[in-house]
Scaffold this motif. Structure first.
Motif, PDB file in Angstrom:
ATOM      1  N   GLY A  94     -26.425 -35.067  17.486  1.00 20.74           N
ATOM      2  CA  GLY A  94     -27.325 -36.178  17.773  1.00 20.74           C
ATOM      3  C   GLY A  94     -26.620 -37.510  17.730  1.00 20.74           C
ATOM      4  N   SER A  95     -25.760 -37.694  16.745  1.00 21.99           N
ATOM      5  CA  SER A  95     -24.953 -38.913  16.623  1.00 21.99           C
ATOM      6  C   SER A  95     -23.725 -38.590  15.792  1.00 21.99           C
ATOM      7  CB  SER A  95     -25.765 -40.040  15.966  1.00 21.99           C
ATOM      8  OG  SER A  95     -26.111 -39.692  14.634  1.00 21.99           O
ATOM      9  N   VAL A  96     -22.634 -39.219  16.105  1.00 19.93           N
ATOM     10  CA  VAL A  96     -21.388 -39.011  15.368  1.00 19.93           C
ATOM     11  C   VAL A  96     -20.527 -40.247  15.560  1.00 19.93           C
ATOM     12  CG1 VAL A  96     -20.242 -37.877  17.321  1.00 19.93           C
ATOM     13  CG2 VAL A  96     -19.450 -37.431  15.002  1.00 19.93           C
ATOM     14  N   SER A  97     -19.793 -40.617  14.532  1.00 21.75           N
ATOM     15  CA  SER A  97     -18.949 -41.804  14.592  1.00 21.75           C
ATOM     16  C   SER A  97     -17.538 -41.421  15.023  1.00 21.75           C
ATOM     17  CB  SER A  97     -18.902 -42.500  13.233  1.00 21.75           C
ATOM     18  OG  SER A  97     -18.258 -41.674  12.280  1.00 21.75           O
ATOM     19  N   ALA A  98     -16.790 -42.419  15.493  1.00 15.76           N
ATOM     20  CA  ALA A  98     -15.403 -42.181  15.904  1.00 15.76           C
ATOM     21  C   ALA A  98     -14.543 -41.777  14.716  1.00 15.76           C
ATOM     22  CB  ALA A  98     -14.837 -43.437  16.567  1.00 15.76           C
ATOM     23  N   SER A  99     -14.808 -42.346  13.539  1.00 13.12           N
ATOM     24  CA  SER A  99     -14.017 -41.988  12.360  1.00 13.12           C
ATOM     25  C   SER A  99     -14.243 -40.537  11.960  1.00 13.12           C
ATOM     26  CB  SER A  99     -14.357 -42.920  11.193  1.00 13.12           C
ATOM     27  OG  SER A  99     -15.735 -42.842  10.876  1.00 13.12           O
ATOM     28  N   THR A 100     -15.466 -40.040  12.140  1.00 13.10           N
ATOM     29  CA  THR A 100     -15.736 -38.632  11.841  1.00 13.10           C
ATOM     30  C   THR A 100     -14.972 -37.725  12.797  1.00 13.10           C
ATOM     31  OG1 THR A 100     -17.938 -39.159  10.974  1.00 13.10           O
ATOM     32  CG2 THR A 100     -17.542 -36.885  11.666  1.00 13.10           C
ATOM     33  N   VAL A 101     -14.976 -38.069  14.070  1.00 12.71           N
ATOM     34  CA  VAL A 101     -14.208 -37.286  15.048  1.00 12.71           C
ATOM     35  C   VAL A 101     -12.729 -37.312  14.702  1.00 12.71           C
ATOM     36  CG1 VAL A 101     -13.523 -37.159  17.468  1.00 12.71           C
ATOM     37  CG2 VAL A 101     -15.888 -37.644  16.872  1.00 12.71           C
ATOM     38  N   ARG A 102     -12.228 -38.468  14.258  1.00 13.63           N
ATOM     39  CA  ARG A 102     -10.817 -38.575  13.889  1.00 13.63           C
ATOM     40  C   ARG A 102     -10.490 -37.648  12.720  1.00 13.63           C
ATOM     41  NH1 ARG A 102     -10.811 -43.507  13.559  1.00 13.63           N
ATOM     42  NH2 ARG A 102      -9.999 -43.985  15.638  1.00 13.63           N
ATOM     43  N   ARG A 103     -11.377 -37.540  11.744  1.00 16.50           N
ATOM     44  CA  ARG A 103     -11.147 -36.616  10.615  1.00 16.50           C
ATOM     45  C   ARG A 103     -11.146 -35.170  11.087  1.00 16.50           C
ATOM     46  NH1 ARG A 103     -14.671 -40.158   7.923  1.00 16.50           N
ATOM     47  NH2 ARG A 103     -16.413 -38.710   8.195  1.00 16.50           N
ATOM     48  N   TRP A 104     -12.038 -34.835  11.994  1.00 15.93           N
ATOM     49  CA  TRP A 104     -12.059 -33.462  12.519  1.00 15.93           C
ATOM     50  C   TRP A 104     -10.743 -33.121  13.207  1.00 15.93           C
ATOM     51  CZ3 TRP A 104     -17.468 -33.772  15.347  1.00 15.93           C
ATOM     52  CH2 TRP A 104     -18.488 -33.783  14.384  1.00 15.93           C
ATOM     53  N   LEU A 105     -10.259 -34.018  14.036  1.00 22.12           N
ATOM     54  CA  LEU A 105      -9.014 -33.754  14.763  1.00 22.12           C
ATOM     55  C   LEU A 105      -7.818 -33.705  13.826  1.00 22.12           C
ATOM     56  CD1 LEU A 105      -9.509 -36.012  17.914  1.00 22.12           C
ATOM     57  CD2 LEU A 105     -10.134 -33.619  17.599  1.00 22.12           C
ATOM     58  N   ALA A 106      -7.855 -34.507  12.761  1.00 21.35           N
ATOM     59  CA  ALA A 106      -6.738 -34.519  11.819  1.00 21.35           C
ATOM     60  C   ALA A 106      -6.573 -33.173  11.118  1.00 21.35           C
ATOM     61  CB  ALA A 106      -6.923 -35.627  10.793  1.00 21.35           C
ATOM     62  N   ASP A 107      -7.658 -32.419  10.978  1.00 20.14           N
ATOM     63  CA  ASP A 107      -7.566 -31.109  10.323  1.00 20.14           C
ATOM     64  C   ASP A 107      -6.647 -30.169  11.088  1.00 20.14           C
ATOM     65  OD1 ASP A 107      -9.257 -31.967   8.349  1.00 20.14           O
ATOM     66  OD2 ASP A 107     -11.069 -31.122   9.258  1.00 20.14           O
ATOM     67  N   ASN A 108      -6.578 -30.310  12.403  1.00 12.02           N
ATOM     68  CA  ASN A 108      -5.724 -29.451  13.228  1.00 12.02           C
ATOM     69  C   ASN A 108      -4.592 -30.217  13.888  1.00 12.02           C
ATOM     70  OD1 ASN A 108      -8.711 -28.098  13.542  1.00 12.02           O
ATOM     71  ND2 ASN A 108      -7.106 -26.567  13.435  1.00 12.02           N
ATOM     72  N   ALA A 109      -4.316 -31.425  13.384  1.00  7.70           N
ATOM     73  CA  ALA A 109      -3.228 -32.259  13.919  1.00  7.70           C
ATOM     74  C   ALA A 109      -3.376 -32.469  15.425  1.00  7.70           C
ATOM     75  CB  ALA A 109      -1.862 -31.650  13.590  1.00  7.70           C
TER      76      ALA A 109
END
Length: 414
Positions: free
Chosen positions: A161-176
């Protein structure tokens, strides 16, 4: 054996008296008071606590906890420690007791359950899968994904429904994952790549057509470094100082550009260089003449010139022109799009990092003088690259592969 401490009572009027005091009035209400836990420190613990309590990089919370324990080890009461440190007496009692029970580990925060997850594992996986696609494949007019754009696309696709750019950045950081970065690459398109590459590598190993080279045969690696500019900074470059990097003014005046041509003797680590206004057939032949008229190359049996497929020395015409000018010279081309096989490129990379970068020159004369001076410096200390260096590297890689087979299987192919 630890001494038996008397039980103390607080009388109704607030006085602290022993429980067995005969003067204690009968029937007077009293409350038991817990005795402060005694703290005895070992030398190693005291050293660690002092680093935590007085270190410049210690977190404030750890600093205060360590100070509580150090005061307690001096026999001070909880009330006095609270008064001196500005903490609540319950806080002092807590960390004093935690250290008495668990030692240094007791001063760390306990694990917390944290806030319940807002996004499911499926939503996170879908966002990561989207980041691994090119934007054009999704019909988005972008060259690369950024975190804000990915967050916008996740919402547009109703993944969340909604998500912030910082949250997406944390998700991507988990898999480099960093979809905003890219690396360029190229296919080897030369159909004779293996044959041409083998000839060059054989020359580096002092072999030509299966026969070893003699002492009077040499291998030269040559190329041009184009458009070295003379940028005169509007303010002088400032030397580095304490906690300050070197400062180079951004604004500059253009003082022209020149080409730097170099020939590198592969087996003797000697460089012959010259500067020219531009590149071309004549400047390259000037470099060849500079080398081939000097000894020991002038009287050598053969001198192999390894060059790439640049316009100054491309094809059989260039090879015939070289042989016509110097009969003992043999031109050998690297495969197309494989100039990285030319060892002079290693020297050019050193020149770029140590001489050209920062680019603060008053004029082209200063550029040429600096390049010539660097040649002398390089020739005084350089050592040739040998096949034993490559053998050592391959041996280390082989040992690493043997010792850690699981890592080698997970490594990407090169």
């Amino acid at each position: 054996m630890a001494p038996i401490l008397p039980e103390w009572l607080v009388t109704g009027c607030g006085r602290l008296r022993p429980a067995n005091d005969p003067l204690l009035p009968i029937g007077l209400p009293a409350l038991p008071v817990a005795v402060a836990r005694p703290i005895v420190l070992r030398a190693a613990e005291r050293k660690r606590l002092k680093l935590m309590a007085y270190g410049h990089k210690s977190e404030y919370r750890l600093r205060m906890r360590a100070q509580v324990v150090l005061h307690a080890a001096r026999g001070r009461s909880n009330a006095r420690i609270a008064r001196d440190s500005g903490l609540h007496v319950d806080t002092v009692r807590c960390w004093r007791g935690r250290f008495a029970e668990q030692g240094l580990a007791g001063l760390s925060d306990r694990e917390r359950s944290g806030r319940p997850p807002v996004f499911t594992a499926l939503q996170v996986a879908q966002a990561k899968a989207l980041a691994c696609q090119l934007p054009a494949e999704s019909g988005v007019p972008l060259a690369r994904w950024s975190c804000p754009e990915l967050a916008r696309e996740v919402v547009a696709r109703a993944i969340a429904g909604s998500v912030s750019a910082s949250t997406v950045r944390r998700w991507l950081a988990d898999n480099a994952l960093k979809p905003w970065q890219y690396r360029s690459w190229i296919f080897i398109a030369d159909p004779d790549f293996q044959l041409k590459a083998e000839r060059v590598l054989d020359l580096y190993a002092r072999t030509w057509q299966g026969i070893g080279l003699g002492d009077d045969e040499y291998v030269i690696s040559a190329d041009e470094k184009t458009s070295i500019q003379a940028r005169c900074r509007c303010h002088p470059t400032l030397a580095p100082g304490q906690a300050r990097a070197m400062r180079v003014n951004h604004t500059y005046g253009r003082g022209g550009a020149l080409a730097y041509l170099a020939a590198y003797d592969v087996h003797h680590a000697k460089v012959f260089g010259r500067t020219e206004p531009t590149t071309g057939i004549n400047p390259f032949m000037n470099l060849v003449t500079q080398v081939m008229t000097a000894e020991p190359y002038a009287s050598a049996k053969r001198v192999f010139w390894i060059v790439d497929n640049g316009s100054s020395h491309r094809g059989q015409k260039a090879a015939a022109r070289l042989t016509a000018a110097f009969p003992n010279a043999v031109m050998v081309h690297t495969p197309v799009h494989a100039s990285w096989l030319n060892q002079v490129e290693i020297y050019f990379s050193v020149v770029q990092r140590k001489v050209v970068s920062l680019n603060d020159f008053t004029d082209l004369t200063q550029v040429a003088d600096r390049l010539r001076a660097f040649e002398d410096r390089y020739n005084a200390t350089a050592q040739p690259s040998t096949t034993s260096d490559l053998d050592d590297l391959l041996a280390r890689l082989d040992r690493h592969t043997t010792d850690h087979p699981e890592e080698s299987s997970a490594a990407p192919a090169t």
